[in-house]
Motif scaffolding. Structure first.
Motif, PDB file in Angstrom:
ATOM      1  N   ARG A  38       0.840  -1.188   0.000  1.00 17.43           N
ATOM      2  CA  ARG A  38       0.000   0.000   0.000  1.00 17.43           C
ATOM      3  C   ARG A  38       0.880   1.245   0.000  1.00 17.43           C
ATOM      4  NH1 ARG A  38      -3.300  -3.195   3.841  1.00 17.43           N
ATOM      5  NH2 ARG A  38      -5.473  -3.263   3.139  1.00 17.43           N
ATOM      6  N   ASP A  51      -4.882   6.864  -1.717  1.00 13.44           N
ATOM      7  CA  ASP A  51      -4.341   5.528  -1.495  1.00 13.44           C
ATOM      8  C   ASP A  51      -4.196   4.803  -2.826  1.00 13.44           C
ATOM      9  OD1 ASP A  51      -4.272   5.816   1.291  1.00 13.44           O
ATOM     10  OD2 ASP A  51      -6.395   5.258   1.451  1.00 13.44           O
ATOM     11  N   SER A  75       2.745   0.585   4.234  1.00 13.82           N
ATOM     12  CA  SER A  75       3.141  -0.622   4.948  1.00 13.82           C
ATOM     13  C   SER A  75       4.026  -1.469   4.043  1.00 13.82           C
ATOM     14  CB  SER A  75       1.903  -1.425   5.368  1.00 13.82           C
ATOM     15  OG  SER A  75       2.254  -2.708   5.798  1.00 13.82           O
ATOM     16  N   VAL A  79       0.203  -6.974   0.263  1.00 12.37           N
ATOM     17  CA  VAL A  79      -1.150  -7.518   0.390  1.00 12.37           C
ATOM     18  C   VAL A  79      -1.835  -7.730  -0.955  1.00 12.37           C
ATOM     19  CG1 VAL A  79      -1.469  -6.547   2.694  1.00 12.37           C
ATOM     20  CG2 VAL A  79      -2.089  -5.186   0.687  1.00 12.37           C
ATOM     21  N   VAL A 107      -9.653  -7.032  -0.369  1.00 14.24           N
ATOM     22  CA  VAL A 107      -8.602  -6.683   0.587  1.00 14.24           C
ATOM     23  C   VAL A 107      -9.230  -5.949   1.766  1.00 14.24           C
ATOM     24  CG1 VAL A 107      -6.384  -5.544   0.912  1.00 14.24           C
ATOM     25  CG2 VAL A 107      -6.984  -6.485  -1.336  1.00 14.24           C
ATOM     26  N   LYS A 109      -9.709  -3.791   5.302  1.00 15.28           N
ATOM     27  CA  LYS A 109      -9.095  -2.581   5.823  1.00 15.28           C
ATOM     28  C   LYS A 109      -7.902  -2.947   6.697  1.00 15.28           C
ATOM     29  CE  LYS A 109     -10.166   1.602   8.481  1.00 15.28           C
ATOM     30  NZ  LYS A 109     -11.199   2.332   9.255  1.00 15.28           N
ATOM     31  N   ARG A 110      -6.854  -2.159   6.577  1.00 19.03           N
ATOM     32  CA  ARG A 110      -5.620  -2.467   7.294  1.00 19.03           C
ATOM     33  C   ARG A 110      -5.819  -2.385   8.811  1.00 19.03           C
ATOM     34  NH1 ARG A 110      -0.510   1.209   8.273  1.00 19.03           N
ATOM     35  NH2 ARG A 110       1.064  -0.382   8.792  1.00 19.03           N
ATOM     36  N   GLN A 111      -5.283  -3.392   9.507  1.00 21.14           N
ATOM     37  CA  GLN A 111      -5.260  -3.424  10.963  1.00 21.14           C
ATOM     38  C   GLN A 111      -3.793  -3.418  11.390  1.00 21.14           C
ATOM     39  OE1 GLN A 111      -8.149  -3.341  12.768  1.00 21.14           O
ATOM     40  NE2 GLN A 111      -9.292  -3.271  10.831  1.00 21.14           N
ATOM     41  N   VAL A 112      -3.334  -2.319  11.944  1.00 24.05           N
ATOM     42  CA  VAL A 112      -1.896  -2.103  12.158  1.00 24.05           C
ATOM     43  C   VAL A 112      -1.294  -3.156  13.072  1.00 24.05           C
ATOM     44  CG1 VAL A 112      -0.170  -0.476  12.988  1.00 24.05           C
ATOM     45  CG2 VAL A 112      -2.172   0.364  11.756  1.00 24.05           C
ATOM     46  N   GLU A 115      -1.096  -6.569  11.412  1.00 29.83           N
ATOM     47  CA  GLU A 115      -0.101  -6.581  10.350  1.00 29.83           C
ATOM     48  C   GLU A 115       1.323  -6.601  10.908  1.00 29.83           C
ATOM     49  OE1 GLU A 115      -0.656  -4.289   6.471  1.00 29.83           O
ATOM     50  OE2 GLU A 115       0.826  -3.078   7.542  1.00 29.83           O
ATOM     51  N   TYR A 245      -8.778  -9.481   8.863  1.00 28.19           N
ATOM     52  CA  TYR A 245      -7.477  -9.125   8.276  1.00 28.19           C
ATOM     53  C   TYR A 245      -6.445 -10.205   8.574  1.00 28.19           C
ATOM     54  CZ  TYR A 245      -3.782  -6.015   6.623  1.00 28.19           C
ATOM     55  OH  TYR A 245      -2.748  -5.456   5.911  1.00 28.19           O
ATOM     56  N   LEU A 249      -4.352 -12.228   5.708  1.00 25.09           N
ATOM     57  CA  LEU A 249      -2.893 -12.326   5.673  1.00 25.09           C
ATOM     58  C   LEU A 249      -2.446 -13.789   5.625  1.00 25.09           C
ATOM     59  CD1 LEU A 249      -1.881  -9.537   8.240  1.00 25.09           C
ATOM     60  CD2 LEU A 249      -1.804  -9.423   5.739  1.00 25.09           C
TER      61      LEU A 249
END
Length: 666
Positions: A38, A51, A75, A79, A107, A109-112, A115, A245, A249
């Protein structure tokens, strides 16, 4: 001097941005800007940062060309693997849509935190993926005399040639056995679980797509019983953001696993050896969001791209799958031992005289069966009485505000509109002036009330959207359920009664016949071995297909009837909506393709549309799909480009296109 550049796909619904853009890679981002990550990039026309995904890294030979630079790498997690982008691009092109719209469905939503933990685990053990692959394959490749292996072999043996189909990476439609296994799980769950375990044993991943969460829970139970240590990645809309998420992954790793989920699971970025869909006729597998591609079509495109095995399984066969079988593209597999339900067709001639809900034969069967265990009664609608009529002239009772149908929550209740929710306390009939209404239709709650009086001493269970029930015990009971909400019964239902069949068939839908056959067959499959299944008040081709369990023949007859009328799925159908001028410009572009003279229906005004938009349908052969889709997508882009407002500002196009419309409507 050559310089590295990134080709990115912008996360934007604007149709003219649906292509790859070149961006220069700053020196400080060279090590992090990798394919699939991303990023944030500047968008000159809008004067903002958006984005995007890096699709590929290339080398720019022309250093004189001015390129904007990547703003940031969000990141280091890759992904978006190349195979997933290729699939999204193919799906979008087939549906005249945008690749970013497809990826937005896939895909998460990003989960910090999730990840970072995943990246840290990979950094600590670079060979972890390969070792996990070996560990994950171990349970299914245990000793030959193991319980799991014997269960796999026993289940596969019921289906002629299934092992060879998977081994040869073929395409097949499987007729599932309509019964419960000894562990009270539907037999189809054991079929899919065995096929997935067989594929995992060969060191490849599987994707199992089912319509709803109840099917997911049953399938997980079957997998845990068959291969308890098999790695499972569940992609479920009910999951929390971190869980979804985390599962996504997991599908990016090289270690093979079994992916199960709803319609979006068909896109899972594993290297799949098997993709299986259960009950592809269920409307939940049709994606409502743009570009609106059915999970079945995603699986077909994926099979062509990857060469994986592809299984369509169900108690019935849709006309879409039957078309594939008739063309030779897909092979048909029937169970070697056909254990069919005992279907009884009941007439309703005596109901009007006695005012009863059940015919005498079905009533006696239900009373006898309810003394030993649960009995299932399927009805068309939830609630008490979803439809009211005038007590004098029998005209449908309508809301004075919006014209919607009036219903009642219980006897003596104030009528309420099903559309706007307003109560009709001072209602009067517009035809005769009467102020009294009459209950015209019986929902699940009213049916339960009536049966409670007819079967004193027996508990009555209501199962519908407002009263979800997943399982019932083996004690005597009457289970009144709406279609698709039928709970499992331990040991199976001692009898099944299918009510409101004639009402279901009256729905103004092209596929209502095959939909009813699917609803009834799925309910009949819940019956105990040898238990009777009564279909009330229905005759004709659909009733005969259920009684003889000849679903494939019914699908063939439906295809034969639709072919002269050029109705789906014998042809593909595109639906265009927009301003009259925009729709006509798109149709003019299609005229250059020289489609058949009767290809275009419309355009006609859309009823009730405040913007006075119009709608048109375009019917075209499958062989013309690529040309039609590209032409329509170009028309959408041209319409959007013509609506620019001022410097750097755009508005979304008013022309919308949807391909492969299941229920075309003018």
């Amino acid at each position: 001097m050559p310089r590295p550049i990134a080709r990115v796909l912008l996360d934007s619904p604007v149709p003219q941005l649906d292509r790859l853009f070149d961006y220069a890679i700053p020196e400080e981002l060279t090590g992090d800007a990798l394919p699939g990550v991303r990023v944030r990039v500047p968008l000159r026309s809008a004067g903002r940062v958006v984005d995007a995904f890096v699709v590929e890294i290339a080398v720019e030979e022309d250093d004189a060309r001015t390129l904007a630079e990547l703003d940031a790498v969000v990141s280091r997690a890759q992904v978006l693997p190349e195979r997933l982008h290729a699939l999204a691009r193919r799906v979008a092109d087939r549906a005249a849509g945008g690749a970013s719209d497809v990826l937005r469905l896939i895909v998460p939503k990003r989960q910090v935190r999730v990840e970072k933990a995943w990246l840290a685990a990979g950094a600590e053990n670079p060979e972890g993926a390969r070792s996990r692959a070996e560990d994950g394959a171990q349970p299914a490749s245990a000793a030959e005399d193991s319980t799991a292996a014997s269960q796999v072999a026993a289940t596969l043996a019921q289906y002629a040639g299934l092992t060879e189909v998977i081994a040869e990476k073929g395409r097949a439609a499987v007729e599932a056995v309509p019964r419960l296994a000894p562990d009270d799980l539907p037999e189809w769950t054991r079929l899919l679980a065995a096929a997935a375990a067989h594929t995992l044993e060969a060191g490849e991943s599987s994707i199992l797509v089912v319509p709803d969460y109840r099917d997911l829970d049953l399938l997980i139970s079957a997998l845990q019983a068959l291969a308890p240590d098999a790695p499972i990645a569940r992609l479920d809309s009910r999951q929390s953001g971190p869980d979804r998420y985390r599962a996504y992954l997991r599908t990016l790793e090289d270690a093979p696993c079994i992916v199960i989920g709803n319609r979006s699971a068909a896109y899972a970025p594993v290297r799949a050896g098997l993709v299986a869909l259960w009950d592809d006729g269920d409307s939940l597998l049709a994606e409502p969001l743009a570009p609106g591609v059915h999970a079945r079509d995603v699986a077909l495109l994926r099979q062509e791209q990857e060469g994986s095995a592809l299984l369509f399984a169900g108690h019935t066969r849709t006309t879409d799958v039957e078309r594939l079988v008739e063309s030779g593209w897909c092979g048909a597999i029937a169970a070697e031992r056909r254990l069919l339900p005992r279907v009884v067709l009941d007439s309703t001639e005596d109901l009007d005289r006695r005012g009863q809900r059940l015919p005498s034969r079905a009533f006696l069967t239900a009373r006898e069966a309810a003394a030993t265990g649960p009995v299932l009664l399927q009805v068309a609608r939830p609630g008490f009485s979803p439809t009211l009529v005038c007590a004098s002239c029998r005209a449908p009772a309508r809301c004075r505000s919006c014209g919607g149908p009036l219903g009642a929550a219980h006897r003596g209740a104030t009528p309420v509109c099903a559309w706007c929710g307003r109560g009709a306390r001072a209602w009067s009939c517009s035809a005769c002036g009467s102020e009294k209404v009459r209950l015209a239709a019986s929902g699940s709650e009213r049916t339960a009330e009536e049966l409670g009086r007819a079967f004193p001493g027996i508990r009555v269970i209501v199962a519908d959207g407002a009263h979800p029930v997943e399982r019932v015990d083996a004690k005597p009971a009457l289970v009144v359920a709406t279609r698709g909400a039928e709970p499992l019964a331990i040991g199976g239902y001692r009898a099944v009664v299918l009510l409101d069949g004639s009402r279901m068939l009256q729905a103004p839908e092209l596929r209502i016949g095959e939909s009813c056959l699917r609803w009834w067959s799925n309910a009949a499959a819940l019956a105990a071995p040898g238990a009777p299944v009564h279909l009330v008040g229905v005759d004709g081709a659909v009733a005969r297909a259920l009684a003889t369990w000849s679903h494939a023949s019914y699908a063939r007859s439906e295809l034969a009837e639709r072919a002269p009328l050029r109705m789906p799925p014998t042809v593909r159908v595109a639906q265009l909506e927009g301003t009259g001028a925009g729709v006509r410009r798109a149709l003019d572009d299609l005229a250059a393709l020289h489609l058949p003279p009767d290809a275009v229906l419309g355009p006609v005004p859309i009823d009730g549309d405040p913007d006075e938009r119009e709608r048109a349908l375009v019917r075209f052969p499958y062989a013309e799909g690529t040309r039609v889709a590209s032409t329509l997508r170009a028309a959408v882009v041209a319409e959007a480009m013509g609506r620019r407002r001022g410097r750097g500002r755009t508005v979304r196009t008013t022309l919308s296109v949807r391909l492969d419309v299941i229920e075309p409507d003018l």
